[in-house]
Design an enzyme around this catalytic site. Structure first.
Site, PDB file in Angstrom:
ATOM      1  N   LYS A  37       0.876  -1.162  -0.011  1.00  0.00           N
ATOM      2  CA  LYS A  37      -0.057  -0.009   0.026  1.00  0.00           C
ATOM      3  C   LYS A  37       0.863   1.155   0.096  1.00  0.00           C
ATOM      4  O   LYS A  37       1.911   1.233   0.318  1.00  0.00           O
ATOM      5  CB  LYS A  37      -1.103  -0.065   1.211  1.00  0.00           C
ATOM      6  CG  LYS A  37      -0.088  -0.077   2.549  1.00  0.00           C
ATOM      7  CD  LYS A  37      -0.874  -0.847   3.555  1.00  0.00           C
ATOM      8  CE  LYS A  37      -0.188  -0.620   4.946  1.00  0.00           C
ATOM      9  NZ  LYS A  37      -0.418  -1.804   5.834  1.00  0.00           N
ATOM     10  N   ARG A 130      -9.627  -1.901  14.916  1.00  0.00           N
ATOM     11  CA  ARG A 130      -9.463  -0.913  13.788  1.00  0.00           C
ATOM     12  C   ARG A 130     -10.381  -1.305  12.550  1.00  0.00           C
ATOM     13  O   ARG A 130     -11.397  -0.427  12.426  1.00  0.00           O
ATOM     14  CB  ARG A 130      -8.277  -0.816  13.305  1.00  0.00           C
ATOM     15  CG  ARG A 130      -7.622   0.321  12.375  1.00  0.00           C
ATOM     16  CD  ARG A 130      -6.203   0.433  12.167  1.00  0.00           C
ATOM     17  NE  ARG A 130      -5.838  -0.741  11.147  1.00  0.00           N
ATOM     18  CZ  ARG A 130      -4.723  -0.955  10.537  1.00  0.00           C
ATOM     19  NH1 ARG A 130      -3.952   0.234  10.691  1.00  0.00           N
ATOM     20  NH2 ARG A 130      -4.418  -1.989   9.890  1.00  0.00           N
ATOM     21  N   TYR A 244      18.335  29.328   9.400  1.00  0.00           N
ATOM     22  CA  TYR A 244      17.317  29.801  10.102  1.00  0.00           C
ATOM     23  C   TYR A 244      17.582  29.871  11.544  1.00  0.00           C
ATOM     24  O   TYR A 244      17.976  28.696  11.953  1.00  0.00           O
ATOM     25  CB  TYR A 244      16.149  29.324   9.664  1.00  0.00           C
ATOM     26  CG  TYR A 244      15.296  29.315   8.280  1.00  0.00           C
ATOM     27  CD1 TYR A 244      15.156  30.822   8.120  1.00  0.00           C
ATOM     28  CD2 TYR A 244      15.157  28.333   7.441  1.00  0.00           C
ATOM     29  CE1 TYR A 244      14.317  30.893   6.737  1.00  0.00           C
ATOM     30  CE2 TYR A 244      14.506  28.676   6.401  1.00  0.00           C
ATOM     31  CZ  TYR A 244      14.146  30.043   5.764  1.00  0.00           C
ATOM     32  OH  TYR A 244      13.629  30.189   4.567  1.00  0.00           O
ATOM     33  N   MET A 292      12.686  23.740   4.252  1.00  0.00           N
ATOM     34  CA  MET A 292      11.904  22.981   3.289  1.00  0.00           C
ATOM     35  C   MET A 292      12.505  22.352   2.322  1.00  0.00           C
ATOM     36  O   MET A 292      12.178  21.154   2.159  1.00  0.00           O
ATOM     37  CB  MET A 292      10.966  24.156   2.711  1.00  0.00           C
ATOM     38  CG  MET A 292       9.783  23.156   2.095  1.00  0.00           C
ATOM     39  SD  MET A 292       8.458  24.618   1.018  1.00  0.00           S
ATOM     40  CE  MET A 292       7.823  25.145   2.638  1.00  0.00           C
TER      41      MET A 292
HETATM   42  C1  LIG Z   1       0.135  -2.675   6.360  1.00  0.00           C
HETATM   43  C2  LIG Z   1      -0.641  -3.777   6.851  1.00  0.00           C
HETATM   44  C3  LIG Z   1       0.620  -5.299   6.859  1.00  0.00           C
HETATM   45  C4  LIG Z   1       2.002  -5.187   6.996  1.00  0.00           C
HETATM   46  O1  LIG Z   1       2.367  -4.549   8.110  1.00  0.00           O
HETATM   47  P1  LIG Z   1       3.945  -4.210   8.308  1.00  0.00           P
HETATM   48  O2  LIG Z   1       3.900  -3.910   9.751  1.00  0.00           O
HETATM   49  O3  LIG Z   1       4.344  -3.189   7.404  1.00  0.00           O
HETATM   50  O4  LIG Z   1       4.619  -5.526   8.203  1.00  0.00           O
HETATM   51  C5  LIG Z   1      -0.243  -6.607   7.223  1.00  0.00           C
HETATM   52  N1  LIG Z   1      -1.654  -6.483   7.227  1.00  0.00           N
HETATM   53  C6  LIG Z   1      -2.390  -5.607   7.198  1.00  0.00           C
HETATM   54  C7  LIG Z   1      -3.821  -5.600   7.263  1.00  0.00           C
HETATM   55  C8  LIG Z   1      -1.907  -4.054   7.004  1.00  0.00           C
HETATM   56  O5  LIG Z   1      -2.635  -3.305   6.809  1.00  0.00           O
END
Ligand SMILES: *Cc1c(COP(=O)(O)O)cnc(C)c1O
Length: 344
Positions: A37, A130, A244, A292
């Site tokens: 993702k 969650r 800065y 920045m």
């Molecule tokens: C992002 C995610 C993972 C991977 O988690 P990591 O901590 O990056 O290994 C696995 N399962 C779900 C549902 C996730 O959202």
């Protein structure tokens, strides 16, 4: 249209990525479905997927349907972690091998209505609170749908002593025992380090593949190294200040290099006292505040000069610990000004 070369590079080590993948898979002893993702944790998802495919990954997990479409790979087995709602129907139709990970009874109804009989996955909440249906709702979902894999997600596996992890394992073992004939997956990268009780049918590593340290016992190879270029080198006499706020004072006659990378590129201001840039083997501390689009390094006694490329010592676990940030943020915030350059 005119174009100009990118002035920042993200060096990406493909051999290290593949090695990290095999390490997690072999530790778990089951297929490993990479989480890719957020543009492959900021590395550039298409190339990440291509390389992990070559390393043997059978499927990939993204967050959303737009992320799935952006891959432009209808041949891939994909999991969509945010699930499914009716507006995603055309995306799902275009990706015949994608499976939503259904999180709610409304999502289950929407999928059953839009794609009756088509396989989906299920997320069960085992204590993270969650996403996911309750364990008590699993039997009805499994009866109503063609469920491929039943998932849950660990909240605290990065902490090797946190008691919630074993409670989540027990809750998920009960779900698995009640749903024989389905595949089951629980562990993220950190969970894999808790041992093979957490393996079930498949695991879903992310951070550990990309060079983070998901668990104190983890030993992933570094994959990501940002590189930036020196715009100007100046002599700063003893007693003068840099940047800065005039927060850095030259305690000797100094050579200061101004480099073209800043917090807009995902380098948090807070890392300044902890970050070094490298000119070959020479380590250059950051001098003063991160701007920045720029930062300064103390290059006294070196031959660093205008146009030189410097490497950031981007030690995710060390920097995250030092500033109380997350390794995930230090990866995914590396911005669009980088050219992503793979080797290996
Ligand atoms: C992002 C995610 C993972 C991977 O988690 P990591 O901590 O990056 O290994 C696995 N399962 C779900 C549902 C996730 O959202």
């Amino acid at each position: 249209m005119a174009s100009a070369p990118a002035s920042l590079r993200l060096r990406l080590d493909g051999a290290a990525l593949a090695d990290n993948y095999r390490r997690h898979r072999d530790m778990a002893g089951v297929p490993a479905i990479p989480a890719v993702k957020a543009d492959g944790y900021g590395l550039g998802v298409r190339e990440v997927v291509r390389r992990l495919e070559a390393a043997g990954a059978p499927a990939f997990a993204v967050a959303t349907w737009p992320e799935a479409l952006a891959l432009d790979r209808p041949d891939l087995e994909l999991l969509i972690l945010h699930g499914f709602t009716a507006p995603a129907a055309s995306a799902a139709a275009a990706l015949p091998r994608a499976r939503p990970v259904l999180n709610t009874t409304a999502q289950i109804a929407a999928w059953a209505g839009a794609f009756p009989g088509r396989a989906a996955d299920l997320m069960v909440d085992t204590g993270m609170n969650r996403l996911g249906i309750a364990p008590s709702e699993v039997a009805a979902a499994v009866a109503a749908l063609s469920i491929h894999t039943i998932h849950s997600h660990l909240a605290c596996a990065d902490d090797p002593t946190h008691p919630l992890t074993l409670r989540q394992l027990a809750a998920f073992q009960a779900v698995a025992a009640a749903t024989p004939g389905h595949a089951h997956a629980l562990a993220n990268s950190a969970g894999i380090h808790w041992g093979r009780d957490f393996s079930f049918s498949a695991v879903r590593p992310g951070l550990g593949l990309f060079g983070g340290r998901p668990h104190p016992a983890a030993q992933s190879l570094r994959v990501v190294t940002p590189e930036a270029q020196v715009i100007q080198v100046r002599h700063v006499p003893a007693g003068e200040t840099v940047g800065y706020g005039a927060t850095w004072t030259a305690h000797r006659d100094s050579r200061i290099a101004t480099v073209n990378i800043g917090y807009a590129d995902g380098i948090p201001r807070a890392v300044a006292p902890h970050l070094h840039l490298q000119a070959g083997p020479t380590r250059l501390p950051v001098a003063g505040i991160i701007s920045m689009d720029m930062l300064a390094v103390d290059a006294t006694g070196t031959t660093v000069t205008e146009g030189d490329w410097l490497q950031l010592d981007w030690d995710l676990a060390h920097l995250a610990d030092a500033i109380g940030a997350s390794q995930f943020e230090l990866l995914v915030r590396l911005g669009p000004r980088f050219d992503r350059v793979w080797s290996g």
